[in-house]
Design an enzyme around this catalytic site. Structure first.
Site, mmCIF file in Angstrom:
data_model
loop_
_atom_site.group_PDB
_atom_site.id
_atom_site.type_symbol
_atom_site.label_atom_id
_atom_site.label_comp_id
_atom_site.label_asym_id
_atom_site.label_seq_id
_atom_site.Cartn_x
_atom_site.Cartn_y
_atom_site.Cartn_z
ATOM 1 N N ASP A 1 0.652 -0.747 5.133
ATOM 2 C CA ASP A 1 -0.057 -0.720 6.597
ATOM 3 C C ASP A 1 -0.102 0.468 7.427
ATOM 4 O OD1 ASP A 1 -0.471 -3.451 5.656
ATOM 5 O OD2 ASP A 1 1.568 -4.229 6.330
ATOM 6 N N LYS B 1 -3.992 3.575 6.253
ATOM 7 C CA LYS B 1 -4.577 4.460 5.150
ATOM 8 C C LYS B 1 -6.107 4.069 5.263
ATOM 9 C CE LYS B 1 -2.076 2.279 1.908
ATOM 10 N NZ LYS B 1 -0.977 1.670 2.457
ATOM 11 N N GLY C 1 -5.101 -4.875 1.692
ATOM 12 C CA GLY C 1 -6.104 -5.221 2.319
ATOM 13 C C GLY C 1 -6.919 -4.008 3.553
ATOM 14 N N HIS C 2 -7.933 -3.857 3.682
ATOM 15 C CA HIS C 2 -8.357 -2.584 4.290
ATOM 16 C C HIS C 2 -9.654 -3.036 5.021
ATOM 17 C CE1 HIS C 2 -10.614 1.532 3.458
ATOM 18 N NE2 HIS C 2 -10.585 0.979 4.672
ATOM 19 N N GLN D 1 -0.201 -0.200 -0.415
ATOM 20 C CA GLN D 1 1.012 -0.558 -0.106
ATOM 21 C C GLN D 1 1.621 0.635 0.258
ATOM 22 O OE1 GLN D 1 0.191 -2.357 -3.390
ATOM 23 N NE2 GLN D 1 -0.623 -3.762 -2.030
HETATM 24 P P1 IMP Z 1 3.402 -9.087 -3.532
HETATM 25 O O1 IMP Z 1 2.847 -7.381 -3.560
HETATM 26 O O2 IMP Z 1 2.340 -9.832 -3.181
HETATM 27 O O3 IMP Z 1 4.268 -9.276 -4.535
HETATM 28 O O4 IMP Z 1 4.495 -9.228 -2.149
HETATM 29 C C1 IMP Z 1 5.697 -8.113 -2.276
HETATM 30 C C2 IMP Z 1 6.085 -7.680 -0.808
HETATM 31 O O5 IMP Z 1 5.078 -6.689 -0.639
HETATM 32 C C3 IMP Z 1 5.890 -8.234 0.111
HETATM 33 O O6 IMP Z 1 6.910 -7.967 1.211
HETATM 34 C C4 IMP Z 1 4.638 -8.258 0.699
HETATM 35 O O7 IMP Z 1 4.320 -8.592 2.101
HETATM 36 C C5 IMP Z 1 4.586 -6.838 0.441
HETATM 37 N N1 IMP Z 1 3.277 -6.114 0.489
HETATM 38 C C6 IMP Z 1 2.107 -6.550 -0.353
HETATM 39 N N2 IMP Z 1 0.903 -5.964 -0.472
HETATM 40 C C7 IMP Z 1 1.239 -5.105 0.946
HETATM 41 C C8 IMP Z 1 0.168 -4.522 1.943
HETATM 42 O O8 IMP Z 1 -0.857 -4.274 1.555
HETATM 43 N N3 IMP Z 1 0.716 -4.009 2.955
HETATM 44 C C9 IMP Z 1 2.009 -4.189 3.231
HETATM 45 N N4 IMP Z 1 2.813 -5.038 2.452
HETATM 46 C C10 IMP Z 1 2.365 -5.542 1.480
#
Ligand code: IMP
Length: 435
Positions: free
Chosen positions: A19, A22, A46-47, A230
Site C-alpha cells: 500500500d 504503487k 488492490g489498485h 504487496q
Molecule cells: P494474504 O496475502 O491474504 O495471505 O495476507 C497475508 C498478509 O499480507 C496480511 O497481513 C495481509 O493484510 C497482507 N496483505 C496481502 N495483500 C496486501 C496488499 O496488497 N497490501 C497490504 N497488505 C497486504
C-alpha cells in the site's frame, strides 16, 4: 544526478508492508511501457483507478490494461482465482476496456480453487488472537499447494480428464482437513470441477507463453514494466514471518515469477510512503497509537483497497527501508504521500532499534525478534505548510527538504520520484526510471 540511459526493464515494488502508493506510479510508468507484467501475489493486491470518473479496483490484471498501447502479462508466479479474474475482465469489458488480445496469462500460473478460500478462512478462525489478518482470498493455501507439488495450474482447466485426475487426490486431502480438522463442510468435487472447466473455457484465449514473450520483447528492445504487489516486509523469506504473504515480494520474485534473468533487470524503483502503514496483524515497531497516528490514518485515507480495513499507521522506519534497499537492489526511491505529514508540528524517523533495551545494529537477523523491538527516533520540526501538488524539490519548505535529505542518507538510495498528492500530476519525476 546521473540520468540512466534507456533502461528497458523496470521493476516497481513496495519497500514497506504494501500500500505504498504503487498504483499511481505504475500508471505513470505504464504509459511508457510496451509490456506490463504481474509476477507474484494474486487478488490480495488492490489498485484503485478512476476510469471515466468511475472508481475501478484492479486486483489481478496489470495496470497497463488502461494504456491502449501496452500488452499485459500475468507471469507463472501469480496465483489466479479464475472466478475473480473473470469478474475483473467482465468489469473492464463492460466499461469499454478491451482485454482480449491485450492480456497474456502463463498456463503455469497456480490456480486458487474454492477449497483454498475455505482453508484460508478456517485457518484464520482457528488461529484466534494469533490470526495473520489475511485478505481471505486463499492466497496462502494456493501457494502451499504449489510448493507441496499438488497445485493445479491454468492449463489444467482446459481438459476434463486432466482436471479430474489432478483434482481428485487434492480434494480428497483438503476435504479431509476441512471436515476432520476444522469441522467444516466438505466441498463437492463435481461442482468444483464443472465450475473450473467453465472458467477454463472462458479464459483459454488469454493463455500465452509469457516467458517467451518477455524474452522476445527484451531482444526487440521493448520497454517492460514489472509491477510488484504487496511490499518487502510481507516477503515470505525476508518479511516479518509468519505475518507475511506467501510469495516473494522482493525483486527475485520478478525473475522466478516471470522467467526473466536477474541481469535483464535494468532498474528497480522502490516505493515508500513518507511514513509507514500496515494492514493485518504482526510486528510494526514504529506504530503510533496516539493522535499523530490517527491524524496520519485520516489525512492519508488509510483504508485497504481490497478489504476496506483501516491501516495501522506509524513513523517512517529508515532501518527497515535501508534493508529493503539492499534486498531489492533499489536504484531509486519514489516517496509518496509527503503531503500527509504537512500539518504535523514534528516528524520522526526511526534510525535504530532497541532489543530488550539494548541497541542493536540494523535489522533483526532472527525473525522472532521483530515483536520485541523498540524504535529509536530522530525528531525533526514539521513544516506545517501545504506541499500538495508541489512539483520540484526546491519548492518544498526547508524542513521538508531536510526530512527528505535525511531519508536518503539513512536509507541509502536517492529519491527519483516524489509524489505530493493522489492526482497524476501532483509530484515530480526527478529521474525517469526508463531513462
Ligand atoms: P494474504 O496475502 O491474504 O495471505 O495476507 C497475508 C498478509 O499480507 C496480511 O497481513 C495481509 O493484510 C497482507 N496483505 C496481502 N495483500 C496486501 C496488499 O496488497 N497490501 C497490504 N497488505 C497486504
Amino acid at each position: 544526478m546521473n540520468q540512466p540511459t534507456s533502461n528497458r526493464s523496470v521493476v516497481v515494488l513496495g519497500t514497506q508492508w504494501g500500500d505504498e502508493g504503487k498504483g499511481k506510479i505504475v500508471d505513470l510508468l505504464a504509459a511508457q511501457a510496451d509490456l506490463v507484467v504481474r509476477y507474484q501475489g494474486g487478488h490480495n493486491a488492490g489498485h484503485t483507478l478512476i476510469v471515466n470518473g468511475e472508481k475501478l479496483v484492479l486486483h489481478l490484471v496489470p495496470s497497463g490494461i488502461l494504456q491502449a498501447n501496452a500488452r499485459n502479462l500475468i507471469g507463472n508466479g501469480v496465483v489466479i482465482s479464475p472466478a475473480a479474474l473473470k469478474k475483473e475482465l467482465d468489469d473492464l469489458e463492460n466499461r469499454g476496456i478491451q482485454t482480449k488480445g491485450r492480456l497474456g496469462i502463463a498456463p503455469n500460473c497456480t490456480v486458487i480453487m474454492p477449497y483454498h478460500e475455505a482453508l484460508d478462512r478456517m485457518r484464520e478462525v482457528a488461529l484466534g488472537s494469533q490470526a495473520i489478518g489475511t485478505t481471505g482470498r486463499g492466497i496462502g493455501p494456493a501457494y502451499e499447494d504449489k510448493i507441496a507439488r499438488r497445485g493445479l495450474c491454468m492449463g489444467d482447466l482446459l481438459d476434463g480428464d486432466r482436471l479430474q485426475a489432478k483434482l481428485e487426490p487434492v480434494m480428497d486431502y483438503h476435504n479431509f482437513v476441512l471436515t476432520q480438522y476444522f469441522q467444516d463442510k466438505a466441498l463437492d468435487i463435481s461442482r468444483v470441477r464443472d465450475e473450473a472447466l467453465q472458467l477454463g473455457a472462458i479464459l483459454e484465449g488469454y493463455l500465452s507463453d509469457v516467458t517467451d514473450e518477455l524474452h522476445r520483447a527484451r531482444d526487440a528492445g521493448l520497454k517492460i514494466l514489472f509491477e510488484g504487489a504487496q511490499g518487502t516486509l510481507l516477503d515470505i523469506d525476508h518479511g516479518t514471518y509468519p505475518f507475511v504473504t506467501s510469495s516473494n515480494t522482493t525483486v527475485g520474485g520478478a525473475c522466478t515469477g516471470s522467467g526473466i534473468a536477474p541481469c535483464d533487470i535494468d532498474y528497480v524503483l522502490g516505493i515508500t510512503k513518507a511514513y509507514t502503514t500496515r494492514v493485518g496483524a504482526g510486528p510494526f515497531p514504529t506504530e503510533l497509537h496516539d493522535d499523530a497516528g490517527q491524524h496520519l490514518g485520516e489525512r492519508g485515507k488509510e483504508f485497504g483497497a481490497t478489504t476496506g480495513r483501516s491501516r495501522r499507521c506509524g513513523w517512517l522506519d529508515a532501518v527497515a527501508l535501508a534493508r529493503a534497499v539492499k534486498l531489492n537492489g533499489v536504484t531509486g526511491l519514489c516517496v509518496t504521500k509527503l503531503d500527509v505529514l504537512d500539518q504535523l508540528q514534528e516528524v520522526k524517523i526511526c534510525t535504530g532499534y532497541l532489543l530488550h533495551d539494548q541497541p542493536i545494529d540494523g535489522y533483526p537477523a532472527d525473525r522472532d525478534q521483530w515483536s520485541d523491538l523498540q524504535p529509536r527516533y530522530e525528531t525533526m520540526p514539521g513544516w506545517q505548510q501545504d506541499t500538495r501538488g508541489i512539483k520540484s524539490r526546491e519548492q518544498l519548505p526547508d524542513t521538508a527538504q531536510v526530512y527528505l535529505n535525511r531519508m536518503e542518507e539513512l536509507i541509502g538510495a536517492p529519491i527519483h520520484i516524489l509524489s505530493t498528492g493522489p492526482e497524476r500530476d501532483e509530484g515530480t519525476v526527478l529521474v525517469n526510471p526508463f531513462g
